[in-house]
Design a protein around this motif. Sequence first.
Motif, PDB file in Angstrom:
ATOM      1  N   MET A 101      69.726  45.312  41.533  1.00 34.89           N
ATOM      2  CA  MET A 101      68.422  44.867  42.009  1.00 34.89           C
ATOM      3  C   MET A 101      68.559  43.891  43.182  1.00 34.89           C
ATOM      4  O   MET A 101      67.799  43.955  44.147  1.00 34.89           O
ATOM      5  N   HIS A 102      69.548  43.019  43.106  1.00 35.94           N
ATOM      6  CA  HIS A 102      69.707  41.997  44.145  1.00 35.94           C
ATOM      7  C   HIS A 102      70.575  42.443  45.322  1.00 35.94           C
ATOM      8  O   HIS A 102      70.373  41.964  46.442  1.00 35.94           O
ATOM      9  N   PHE A 103      71.510  43.353  45.089  1.00 35.36           N
ATOM     10  CA  PHE A 103      72.446  43.726  46.146  1.00 35.36           C
ATOM     11  C   PHE A 103      72.380  45.204  46.525  1.00 35.36           C
ATOM     12  O   PHE A 103      73.051  45.623  47.469  1.00 35.36           O
ATOM     13  N   GLY A 104      71.587  45.995  45.799  1.00 35.03           N
ATOM     14  CA  GLY A 104      71.550  47.436  46.029  1.00 35.03           C
ATOM     15  C   GLY A 104      71.121  47.813  47.436  1.00 35.03           C
ATOM     16  O   GLY A 104      71.697  48.720  48.054  1.00 35.03           O
ATOM     17  N   ARG A 105      70.121  47.155  47.954  1.00 36.61           N
ATOM     18  CA  ARG A 105      69.665  47.467  49.316  1.00 36.61           C
ATOM     19  C   ARG A 105      70.777  47.230  50.334  1.00 36.61           C
ATOM     20  O   ARG A 105      70.977  48.028  51.254  1.00 36.61           O
ATOM     21  N   ALA A 106      71.493  46.132  50.175  1.00 41.85           N
ATOM     22  CA  ALA A 106      72.581  45.823  51.103  1.00 41.85           C
ATOM     23  C   ALA A 106      73.695  46.863  51.004  1.00 41.85           C
ATOM     24  O   ALA A 106      74.282  47.271  52.016  1.00 41.85           O
TER      25      ALA A 106
END
Length: 360
Positions: A101-106
């Motif tokens: 959730m916190h790093f998936g986009r990156a």
Amino acid sequence: MAEETITKKIKTSSPLIGTHNGHFHADEALAVYLLRLLPTYSASPLVRTRDPAQLATCHTVVDVGGEYDPSSNRYDHHQRTFATTFPAHETKLSSAGLVYMHFGRAIIAQHTSLPEDHEDVTLLYEKLYNDFIEAIDANDNGVSVYDPAGISAAGLQKRFRDGGVTLASVVGDMNHPDPTSPPGEPQDEDSLFGRASTFIGNVFTRKLHHAAASWLPARTTVGAAYRSRRDVHPSGRIIVLPQGGVPWKEHLYTFEQQEGASGSEQTYYVLYPEGATEGSKWRVQCVSESEGSFVSRKPLPESWRGVRDSDLDAVMAAEADKSGQPRIPEGAVFVHASGFIGGHKTKEGALAMAVRGLEL
């Protein structure tokens, strides 16, 4: 010696990751792998401990510590008060879901070389959670795919045991030494965890690569075919794809749902060439009632099923003569015994088979 010192400095300057020791699970194995996909953590060492003093020295801690606080890089989900879910979902997150959730986009932006706020990154971010991460979250939190009370009320029972073939089960088995490992290969607890993390992480990477390289481009292809379907046939029930190998099902159902298509507005047949070379044979594939169903909305005619080549040409010709309809061009290849798919040597013939299928 100087080179070795520099290497050690680089490694120790990378953020230290912490997770618990002892029996490991799929969620923290994946969480650690996901972090290491990012440049910041690519060379990060891992500490596996439950000692609060050692965990306090870690830059990032997953699945242990009793704290969820992104500002201090703490991603545990075992607290009694923890109830965080992925946006627009109801499944409580595990450490894998929290990290994603916190790093998936990156992670996705790095893989696709796109900005994190790009529309395609958002599509992939949601798809990877829906198709992969959520199941890891659910498994770790003891959430069943189906409501147990509903299953019991319906009197449904499993036909066979399938628990042993899940990813979580395979990762669980990797807690034990591998008897097939080469002699001398480390079999300590941390080494086993490392192998498990790489195993489940490689599965995620494959999912991401397929989604970015195949599923995402297919969305554009299927969307164009869906919008132009009434140019193919006035009913709008037939779509034609320009090439084979396109994962079209999920996209088709999505576009239908977005348009509110139901009943007479639903697609029945999808046509596509078998290969990329000129003169390739064409397929007529029936659309199933739902994405996971084997039941077609409208199977190809029963009289064609299980018949091939010239025999199939003869059957279709006889039916056309009897009904007074134009003959389907010769060159039929086959129709599967269940009627879910058929083939013709030409695009024109495949389209004629689909149109006749609508009428019979």
